[in-house]
Design a protein around this motif. Structure first.
Motif, PDB file in Angstrom:
ATOM      1  N   GLY A 146       0.796  -1.209   0.000  1.00  0.00           N
ATOM      2  CA  GLY A 146       0.000   0.000   0.000  1.00  0.00           C
ATOM      3  C   GLY A 146       0.835   1.269   0.000  1.00  0.00           C
ATOM      4  O   GLY A 146       2.069   1.226  -0.076  1.00  0.00           O
ATOM      5  N   PHE A 147       0.168   2.377   0.091  1.00  0.00           N
ATOM      6  CA  PHE A 147       0.786   3.701   0.045  1.00  0.00           C
ATOM      7  C   PHE A 147       1.908   3.826   1.076  1.00  0.00           C
ATOM      8  O   PHE A 147       1.706   3.639   2.260  1.00  0.00           O
ATOM      9  CB  PHE A 147      -0.295   4.758   0.293  1.00  0.00           C
ATOM     10  N   ARG A 148       3.110   4.131   0.591  1.00  0.00           N
ATOM     11  CA  ARG A 148       4.309   4.359   1.401  1.00  0.00           C
ATOM     12  C   ARG A 148       4.729   3.163   2.255  1.00  0.00           C
ATOM     13  O   ARG A 148       5.508   3.321   3.201  1.00  0.00           O
ATOM     14  CB  ARG A 148       4.146   5.601   2.277  1.00  0.00           C
ATOM     15  N   ASP A 149       4.242   1.964   1.950  1.00  0.00           N
ATOM     16  CA  ASP A 149       4.793   0.777   2.610  1.00  0.00           C
ATOM     17  C   ASP A 149       6.223   0.580   2.131  1.00  0.00           C
ATOM     18  O   ASP A 149       6.565   0.914   0.989  1.00  0.00           O
ATOM     19  CB  ASP A 149       3.981  -0.470   2.253  1.00  0.00           C
ATOM     20  N   ASN A 150       7.072   0.019   2.990  1.00  0.00           N
ATOM     21  CA  ASN A 150       8.441  -0.316   2.582  1.00  0.00           C
ATOM     22  C   ASN A 150       8.521  -1.800   2.258  1.00  0.00           C
ATOM     23  O   ASN A 150       8.031  -2.649   3.018  1.00  0.00           O
ATOM     24  CB  ASN A 150       9.441   0.049   3.684  1.00  0.00           C
ATOM     25  N   TRP A 151       9.193  -2.098   1.140  1.00  0.00           N
ATOM     26  CA  TRP A 151       9.174  -3.470   0.624  1.00  0.00           C
ATOM     27  C   TRP A 151      10.447  -3.745  -0.165  1.00  0.00           C
ATOM     28  O   TRP A 151      10.892  -2.913  -0.956  1.00  0.00           O
ATOM     29  CB  TRP A 151       7.947  -3.631  -0.272  1.00  0.00           C
ATOM     30  N   VAL A 152      11.053  -4.910   0.086  1.00  0.00           N
ATOM     31  CA  VAL A 152      12.157  -5.410  -0.733  1.00  0.00           C
ATOM     32  C   VAL A 152      11.842  -6.849  -1.106  1.00  0.00           C
ATOM     33  O   VAL A 152      11.258  -7.607  -0.325  1.00  0.00           O
ATOM     34  CB  VAL A 152      13.531  -5.326  -0.023  1.00  0.00           C
ATOM     35  N   PHE A 153      12.256  -7.221  -2.309  1.00  0.00           N
ATOM     36  CA  PHE A 153      11.869  -8.533  -2.838  1.00  0.00           C
ATOM     37  C   PHE A 153      12.922  -9.020  -3.820  1.00  0.00           C
ATOM     38  O   PHE A 153      13.491  -8.244  -4.594  1.00  0.00           O
ATOM     39  CB  PHE A 153      10.511  -8.404  -3.530  1.00  0.00           C
ATOM     40  N   CYS A 154      13.178 -10.322  -3.779  1.00  0.00           N
ATOM     41  CA  CYS A 154      14.046 -10.969  -4.769  1.00  0.00           C
ATOM     42  C   CYS A 154      13.352 -12.239  -5.241  1.00  0.00           C
ATOM     43  O   CYS A 154      13.058 -13.132  -4.442  1.00  0.00           O
ATOM     44  CB  CYS A 154      15.409 -11.306  -4.165  1.00  0.00           C
ATOM     45  N   GLY A 155      13.051 -12.285  -6.530  1.00  0.00           N
ATOM     46  CA  GLY A 155      12.397 -13.447  -7.111  1.00  0.00           C
ATOM     47  C   GLY A 155      12.996 -13.773  -8.468  1.00  0.00           C
ATOM     48  O   GLY A 155      14.146 -13.407  -8.754  1.00  0.00           O
ATOM     49  N   GLY A 156      12.214 -14.416  -9.318  1.00  0.00           N
ATOM     50  CA  GLY A 156      12.742 -14.782 -10.625  1.00  0.00           C
ATOM     51  C   GLY A 156      11.648 -15.128 -11.607  1.00  0.00           C
ATOM     52  O   GLY A 156      10.564 -15.592 -11.218  1.00  0.00           O
ATOM     53  N   LYS A 157      11.939 -14.886 -12.867  1.00  0.00           N
ATOM     54  CA  LYS A 157      10.975 -15.254 -13.916  1.00  0.00           C
ATOM     55  C   LYS A 157      11.041 -16.753 -14.133  1.00  0.00           C
ATOM     56  O   LYS A 157      12.119 -17.325 -14.335  1.00  0.00           O
ATOM     57  CB  LYS A 157      11.319 -14.513 -15.213  1.00  0.00           C
ATOM     58  N   GLY A 158       9.876 -17.397 -14.052  1.00  0.00           N
ATOM     59  CA  GLY A 158       9.807 -18.843 -14.215  1.00  0.00           C
ATOM     60  C   GLY A 158       9.885 -19.586 -12.894  1.00  0.00           C
ATOM     61  O   GLY A 158       9.938 -20.826 -12.894  1.00  0.00           O
ATOM     62  N   ILE A 159       9.881 -18.873 -11.771  1.00  0.00           N
ATOM     63  CA  ILE A 159       9.957 -19.529 -10.464  1.00  0.00           C
ATOM     64  C   ILE A 159       8.690 -20.364 -10.239  1.00  0.00           C
ATOM     65  O   ILE A 159       7.590 -19.951 -10.620  1.00  0.00           O
ATOM     66  CB  ILE A 159      10.150 -18.470  -9.347  1.00  0.00           C
ATOM     67  N   LYS A 160       8.859 -21.519  -9.650  1.00  0.00           N
ATOM     68  CA  LYS A 160       7.732 -22.433  -9.465  1.00  0.00           C
ATOM     69  C   LYS A 160       7.062 -22.299  -8.100  1.00  0.00           C
ATOM     70  O   LYS A 160       5.956 -22.790  -7.898  1.00  0.00           O
ATOM     71  CB  LYS A 160       8.202 -23.886  -9.646  1.00  0.00           C
TER      72      LYS A 160
END
Length: 227
Positions: A177-191
């Protein structure tokens, strides 16, 4: 007179020898002390070097196993300090590199080689979500995707953009949502869903900064894509 002169000579020689002996003893003591201090300092320096904790890639807390990429990342701090993304000891995005901006910051990496493919940011407050959607659709299978918010990364997100990010392995993107802090590491094709995700809600009662939550950080080891 001769006896007196000889006596004076003997006394002078004795005084000279005594002085020389005293000086040599003092000098030897000082030399011993100096050498002792030198060896003591050397031993302390060796001990300090041996007890200094090792540094791992990107400053993570422990080394990664073989065929893994070390990474560390942080979201932005309010609207003042931009996010930072590091992979294999290379800073991919940061305020110092001047390649971050308001919204969602994205780094794409080749899942086999660790080569940086692209870095971009998309303004999700005052910008348009359409270019972001096209960018997400263009990501190739086997690509590692690292994302971090700065200021506001959610206002312009729509269902399609959230779905595309969820397909990369994100769980929290559906509620970002608005001004939430978020970091993410994923991948295309992840199962499966990615284990690499951190998220803090914008809450006026718990925010660290006025109007923004505290920075979220994350580190880990990404498995190298195998053929």
């Amino acid at each position: 007179m001769r006896v007196a002169g000889a006596a004076k000579l003997v006394v002078a020689v004795a005084v000279f020898l005594l002085t020389f002996y005293v000086i040599s003893q003092v000098f030897e003591i000082k030399m011993d002390a100096s050498l002792g201090n030198l060896f003591a300092r050397s031993a302390l320096d060796i001990a300090a070097r041996s007890t200094k904790p090792p540094r791992y890639k990107c400053g993570i807390s422990k080394p990664c196993p073989e065929k893994h990429f070390a990474f560390k990342m942080a979201s932005g701090a309010a609207n003042v300090v931009g996010p930072k993304i590091c992979l294999e000891d290379n800073v991919l995005m940061s305020g110092v590199k001047n390649n971050v901006g308001r919204g969602i910051n994205v780094a794409l990496v080749n899942g086999k080689t660790g080569e940086v493919l692209d870095t971009k940011y998309f303004d999700m407050w005052g910008g348009d979500v359409a270019p972001f959607i096209e960018f997400l659709k263009s990501i190739q299978d086997g690509t590692i995707v690292l994302m971090g918010t700065y200021d506001d990364g959610a206002t312009k997100l729509n269902d399609e953009a959230r779905r595309l990010i969820a397909e990369l392995g994100s769980t929290s993107i559906t509620t970002l949502g608005f001004r939430d802090n978020w970091v993410f590491c994923g991948g295309k094709g992840i199962k499966t869903k990615s284990p690499f995700e951190q998220y803090i809600k914008n809450n006026k009662d718990t925010n660290k900064y006025e109007g923004w939550p505290e920075v979220v950080e994350m580190e880990g080891c990404i498995p190298q894509k195998q053929d």
